[in-house]
Design a protein around this motif. Structure first.
Motif, PDB file in Angstrom:
ATOM      1  N   VAL A  25       0.841  -1.193   0.000  1.00 24.86           N
ATOM      2  CA  VAL A  25       0.000   0.000   0.000  1.00 24.86           C
ATOM      3  C   VAL A  25       0.875   1.241   0.000  1.00 24.86           C
ATOM      4  O   VAL A  25       2.039   1.214   0.402  1.00 24.86           O
ATOM      5  CB  VAL A  25      -0.951   0.019   1.220  1.00 24.86           C
ATOM      6  CG1 VAL A  25      -1.964  -1.107   1.126  1.00 24.86           C
ATOM      7  CG2 VAL A  25      -0.187  -0.047   2.529  1.00 24.86           C
ATOM      8  N   LYS A  26       0.316   2.331  -0.445  1.00 22.56           N
ATOM      9  CA  LYS A  26       0.994   3.629  -0.473  1.00 22.56           C
ATOM     10  C   LYS A  26       0.723   4.338   0.851  1.00 22.56           C
ATOM     11  O   LYS A  26      -0.428   4.488   1.263  1.00 22.56           O
ATOM     12  CB  LYS A  26       0.458   4.450  -1.641  1.00 22.56           C
ATOM     13  CG  LYS A  26       1.119   5.771  -1.841  1.00 22.56           C
ATOM     14  CD  LYS A  26       2.377   5.583  -2.606  1.00 22.56           C
ATOM     15  CE  LYS A  26       2.891   6.939  -3.062  1.00 22.56           C
ATOM     16  NZ  LYS A  26       4.235   6.855  -3.527  1.00 22.56           N
ATOM     17  N   LEU A  27       1.793   4.766   1.530  1.00 19.50           N
ATOM     18  CA  LEU A  27       1.636   5.471   2.799  1.00 19.50           C
ATOM     19  C   LEU A  27       1.301   6.939   2.551  1.00 19.50           C
ATOM     20  O   LEU A  27       1.946   7.600   1.739  1.00 19.50           O
ATOM     21  CB  LEU A  27       2.912   5.367   3.629  1.00 19.50           C
ATOM     22  CG  LEU A  27       3.304   3.974   4.095  1.00 19.50           C
ATOM     23  CD1 LEU A  27       4.650   4.019   4.802  1.00 19.50           C
ATOM     24  CD2 LEU A  27       2.242   3.401   5.011  1.00 19.50           C
ATOM     25  N   LEU A  28       0.331   7.433   3.258  1.00 15.03           N
ATOM     26  CA  LEU A  28      -0.043   8.847   3.161  1.00 15.03           C
ATOM     27  C   LEU A  28       0.744   9.683   4.164  1.00 15.03           C
ATOM     28  O   LEU A  28       0.835  10.896   4.026  1.00 15.03           O
ATOM     29  CB  LEU A  28      -1.544   9.003   3.405  1.00 15.03           C
ATOM     30  CG  LEU A  28      -2.436   8.217   2.437  1.00 15.03           C
ATOM     31  CD1 LEU A  28      -3.892   8.358   2.840  1.00 15.03           C
ATOM     32  CD2 LEU A  28      -2.213   8.685   1.009  1.00 15.03           C
ATOM     33  N   PHE A  34      13.234   8.814   6.498  1.00 11.25           N
ATOM     34  CA  PHE A  34      14.101   7.932   5.728  1.00 11.25           C
ATOM     35  C   PHE A  34      13.410   6.652   5.276  1.00 11.25           C
ATOM     36  O   PHE A  34      13.990   5.845   4.568  1.00 11.25           O
ATOM     37  CB  PHE A  34      15.346   7.581   6.555  1.00 11.25           C
ATOM     38  CG  PHE A  34      16.071   8.797   7.030  1.00 11.25           C
ATOM     39  CD1 PHE A  34      16.800   9.585   6.139  1.00 11.25           C
ATOM     40  CD2 PHE A  34      16.008   9.187   8.355  1.00 11.25           C
ATOM     41  CE1 PHE A  34      17.456  10.724   6.571  1.00 11.25           C
ATOM     42  CE2 PHE A  34      16.671  10.325   8.801  1.00 11.25           C
ATOM     43  CZ  PHE A  34      17.399  11.095   7.896  1.00 11.25           C
ATOM     44  N   SER A  35      12.165   6.445   5.692  1.00 15.95           N
ATOM     45  CA  SER A  35      11.460   5.209   5.343  1.00 15.95           C
ATOM     46  C   SER A  35      10.880   5.294   3.932  1.00 15.95           C
ATOM     47  O   SER A  35      10.726   6.373   3.368  1.00 15.95           O
ATOM     48  CB  SER A  35      10.344   4.927   6.345  1.00 15.95           C
ATOM     49  OG  SER A  35       9.322   5.877   6.218  1.00 15.95           O
ATOM     50  N   PHE A  36      10.582   4.138   3.389  1.00 16.27           N
ATOM     51  CA  PHE A  36       9.928   4.076   2.085  1.00 16.27           C
ATOM     52  C   PHE A  36       8.517   4.623   2.193  1.00 16.27           C
ATOM     53  O   PHE A  36       7.961   4.734   3.285  1.00 16.27           O
ATOM     54  CB  PHE A  36       9.875   2.625   1.604  1.00 16.27           C
ATOM     55  CG  PHE A  36      11.144   2.164   0.946  1.00 16.27           C
ATOM     56  CD1 PHE A  36      11.125   1.651  -0.330  1.00 16.27           C
ATOM     57  CD2 PHE A  36      12.360   2.226   1.609  1.00 16.27           C
ATOM     58  CE1 PHE A  36      12.284   1.213  -0.946  1.00 16.27           C
ATOM     59  CE2 PHE A  36      13.523   1.796   1.014  1.00 16.27           C
ATOM     60  CZ  PHE A  36      13.488   1.286  -0.265  1.00 16.27           C
ATOM     61  N   ASP A  37       7.929   4.941   1.052  1.00 12.76           N
ATOM     62  CA  ASP A  37       6.565   5.471   1.054  1.00 12.76           C
ATOM     63  C   ASP A  37       5.538   4.376   0.798  1.00 12.76           C
ATOM     64  O   ASP A  37       4.377   4.659   0.545  1.00 12.76           O
ATOM     65  CB  ASP A  37       6.420   6.593   0.021  1.00 12.76           C
ATOM     66  CG  ASP A  37       6.671   6.126  -1.400  1.00 12.76           C
ATOM     67  OD1 ASP A  37       7.170   5.004  -1.591  1.00 12.76           O
ATOM     68  OD2 ASP A  37       6.357   6.888  -2.331  1.00 12.76           O
ATOM     69  N   PHE A  67      -3.043   4.994   4.823  1.00 11.98           N
ATOM     70  CA  PHE A  67      -2.571   4.416   3.568  1.00 11.98           C
ATOM     71  C   PHE A  67      -3.712   4.287   2.572  1.00 11.98           C
ATOM     72  O   PHE A  67      -4.873   4.411   2.923  1.00 11.98           O
ATOM     73  CB  PHE A  67      -1.911   3.038   3.803  1.00 11.98           C
ATOM     74  CG  PHE A  67      -2.816   1.970   4.355  1.00 11.98           C
ATOM     75  CD1 PHE A  67      -3.598   1.202   3.511  1.00 11.98           C
ATOM     76  CD2 PHE A  67      -2.876   1.711   5.709  1.00 11.98           C
ATOM     77  CE1 PHE A  67      -4.424   0.208   4.008  1.00 11.98           C
ATOM     78  CE2 PHE A  67      -3.689   0.718   6.224  1.00 11.98           C
ATOM     79  CZ  PHE A  67      -4.463  -0.028   5.366  1.00 11.98           C
ATOM     80  N   CYS A  68      -3.310   4.107   1.314  1.00  6.58           N
ATOM     81  CA  CYS A  68      -4.286   3.859   0.248  1.00  6.58           C
ATOM     82  C   CYS A  68      -3.737   2.760  -0.644  1.00  6.58           C
ATOM     83  O   CYS A  68      -2.535   2.506  -0.679  1.00  6.58           O
ATOM     84  CB  CYS A  68      -4.589   5.125  -0.555  1.00  6.58           C
ATOM     85  SG  CYS A  68      -3.167   5.793  -1.420  1.00  6.58           S
TER      86      CYS A  68
END
Length: 69
Positions: A25-28, A34-37, A67-68
């Motif tokens: 999922v894509k993080l909003l 530094f983390s991935f999205d 998330f979406c």
């Protein structure tokens, strides 16, 4: 009962899973700069929260508002 490790059906065959089949999922909202999205959903914790793994961050509990798909 004795287990015979020489029998071919003794070993459990690992189940391979295609990475595209996993729930990324894509993080909003990023947990740190530094983390991935994106995050990998592991299992539901409650009706509106998921345990997720975020590359370069680790495990986190995400609310479904964060998330979406």
């Amino acid at each position: 009962m004795k287990l015979d490790s020489h029998r071919p059906d003794f070993a459990v065959q690992p189940r391979r899973q295609n990475l595209e089949d996993l729930n990324w999922v894509k993080l909003l909202q990023l947990p740190n700069p530094f983390s991935f999205d994106e995050a990998l959903l592991l299992c539901p914790v409650s009706a509106d929260e998921w345990l997720a793994w975020i590359p370069d961050h680790g495990e986190a509990i995400l609310n479904i508002k964060h998330f979406c798909y």
